[in-house]
Design an enzyme around this catalytic site. Structure first.
Site, PDB file in Angstrom:
ATOM      1  CG  HIS A  26      -1.995   1.083   1.115  1.00  0.00           C
ATOM      2  ND1 HIS A  26      -3.307   0.796   0.834  1.00  0.00           N
ATOM      3  CD2 HIS A  26      -1.936   2.435   1.233  1.00  0.00           C
ATOM      4  CE1 HIS A  26      -4.013   1.921   0.800  1.00  0.00           C
ATOM      5  NE2 HIS A  26      -3.194   2.938   1.041  1.00  0.00           N
ATOM      6  CB  CYS A  27       3.311   2.823  -1.432  1.00  0.00           C
ATOM      7  SG  CYS A  27       3.786   1.645  -2.710  1.00  0.00           S
ATOM      8  CG  HIS A  28      -0.781   6.495  -2.056  1.00  0.00           C
ATOM      9  ND1 HIS A  28      -1.943   5.875  -2.445  1.00  0.00           N
ATOM     10  CD2 HIS A  28      -0.798   6.512  -0.693  1.00  0.00           C
ATOM     11  CE1 HIS A  28      -2.644   5.535  -1.374  1.00  0.00           C
ATOM     12  NE2 HIS A  28      -1.970   5.914  -0.299  1.00  0.00           N
ATOM     13  CE1 TYR A  44      -4.076  14.000  -1.191  1.00  0.00           C
ATOM     14  CE2 TYR A  44      -6.403  13.554  -0.815  1.00  0.00           C
ATOM     15  CZ  TYR A  44      -5.150  13.134  -1.214  1.00  0.00           C
ATOM     16  OH  TYR A  44      -4.965  11.845  -1.644  1.00  0.00           O
ATOM     17  NE  ARG A 119      -7.890   3.042  -1.086  1.00  0.00           N
ATOM     18  CZ  ARG A 119      -7.305   4.072  -0.476  1.00  0.00           C
ATOM     19  NH1 ARG A 119      -6.987   5.158  -1.171  1.00  0.00           N
ATOM     20  NH2 ARG A 119      -7.034   4.024   0.816  1.00  0.00           N
ATOM     21  CG  HIS A 176      -5.044   2.455   6.128  1.00  0.00           C
ATOM     22  ND1 HIS A 176      -3.825   2.070   5.626  1.00  0.00           N
ATOM     23  CD2 HIS A 176      -5.490   3.455   5.312  1.00  0.00           C
ATOM     24  CE1 HIS A 176      -3.537   2.806   4.557  1.00  0.00           C
ATOM     25  NE2 HIS A 176      -4.526   3.636   4.347  1.00  0.00           N
ATOM     26  CG  ASP A 244      -0.910   5.311   3.705  1.00  0.00           C
ATOM     27  OD1 ASP A 244      -1.283   5.301   2.509  1.00  0.00           O
ATOM     28  OD2 ASP A 244      -1.450   6.027   4.577  1.00  0.00           O
ATOM     29  CG  ASN A 249      -5.593  13.937   3.448  1.00  0.00           C
ATOM     30  OD1 ASN A 249      -5.590  15.158   3.433  1.00  0.00           O
ATOM     31  ND2 ASN A 249      -6.019  13.211   2.420  1.00  0.00           N
TER      32      ASN A 249
END
Length: 289
Positions: A26-28, A44, A119, A176, A244, A249
């Site tokens: 889980h990363c972006h 955001y 998602r 999460h 993550d 945020n």
């Protein structure tokens, strides 16, 4: 559009050495904005976190593979994620965001580009549940591709959506740790609902990520360890771990990604289980289809 915190650009070198083929599940990827603009609908604005930054971080902390999860700042424009996957030499997979207008041909193109799931957000303060007809329409269409669905869902809402969860015909992942509030203890009803889901539904998966999102104590977020440990014990073959990065945020302490690797080692002291969570489980879900 609010500007959010940048990640910690100085990760420590973890003392725990990750096994070969370890996966950050889980990363972006964010931007770069000049090439891949953020969505006009985003609430955001993050700092750029392009593919080179993620690759450098992973090399530093010992991660070989990754699953890129599309975030709301890019909306349904999955190009930044797909570009990073194409440049990864088969070490990246993706989870896309799509809407009801997506065509079967576009889904097949996403699959060819390395996407293996979609998602959806169910968190109330982020807008709540999607249109359920659209949700099930998409979920039923991805079944033949061998994909899964990722749910950004509070554990407090698991009972509310129990019928929906039972009806999902593909594997689904709760992000999460279900965003359970550590301050309320492991015996709290929402977290116990998540544990029951993991024990009783063979299609349910969970990510032991986001410790910084649920912690009451702040960095290094060790108060999240009992929650992760119980989830691992409930369904070790359906648990994933992720950083993550770059932690969008975050309102409290920004995590250090090297320290998150060490935190995982504390969550899971058994080396065989570590290998299962870091290598075997993501391999089964993302690289065998």
């Amino acid at each position: 559009m609010k500007t959010i915190k940048a990640p910690d650009y100085n990760p420590v070198k973890p003392t725990y050495v990750l096994p070969p083929n370890a996966c950050d599940a889980h990363c972006h990827i964010f931007g770069p904005e000049a090439e891949f603009p953020f969505a006009a609908t985003s609430t955001y604005k993050p700092a750029d976190a392009p593919k080179a930054m993620l690759r450098s971080l992973h090399a530093h902390i010992g991660i070989t593979r990754a699953v890129l999860v599309q975030a709301s700042c890019h909306g349904t424009d999955n190009r930044a994620m797909l570009d990073a996957i194409a440049d990864s030499n088969d070490t990246y997979r993706g989870v896309a965001m799509v809407d009801g207008t997506v065509t079967d041909e576009e889904l097949r193109e996403l699959h060819a580009g390395g996407v293996r799931g979609v998602r959806f957000n169910f968190v109330r303060h982020l807008g709540g549940a999607p249109d359920l007809d659209t949700f099930f329409g998409i979920v039923n269409r991805i079944k033949d591709l061998g994909w899964h669905v990722v749910l950004h869902l509070d554990s407090a809402d698991i009972l509310t959506y129990s019928s929906l969860l039972d009806a999902i015909p593909v594997p689904f992942i709760i992000d999460h740790m279900g965003r359970a509030k550590v301050a309320d203890g492991v015996e709290q009803a929402p977290f116990q609902s998540l544990l029951a889901l993991m024990r009783n539904n063979p299609r349910a998966w969970v990510k032991i990520s986001g410790s910084e999102r649920i912690s009451a104590a702040g960095a290094p977020f060790r108060d999240a360890i009992p929650f992760a440990a119980q989830l691992i014990a409930a369904a070790p073959d359906r648990v994933l771990w992720g950083t993550d990065f770059p932690h969008p945020n975050i309102t409290g302490d920004m995590p250090n990604d090297g320290e998150l690797v060490n935190l995982f080692a504390e969550m899971c002291p058994d080396e065989a289980l570590r290998h299962q969570i870091l290598v075997d489980n993501p391999d089964r879900l993302y690289w065998r289809s």
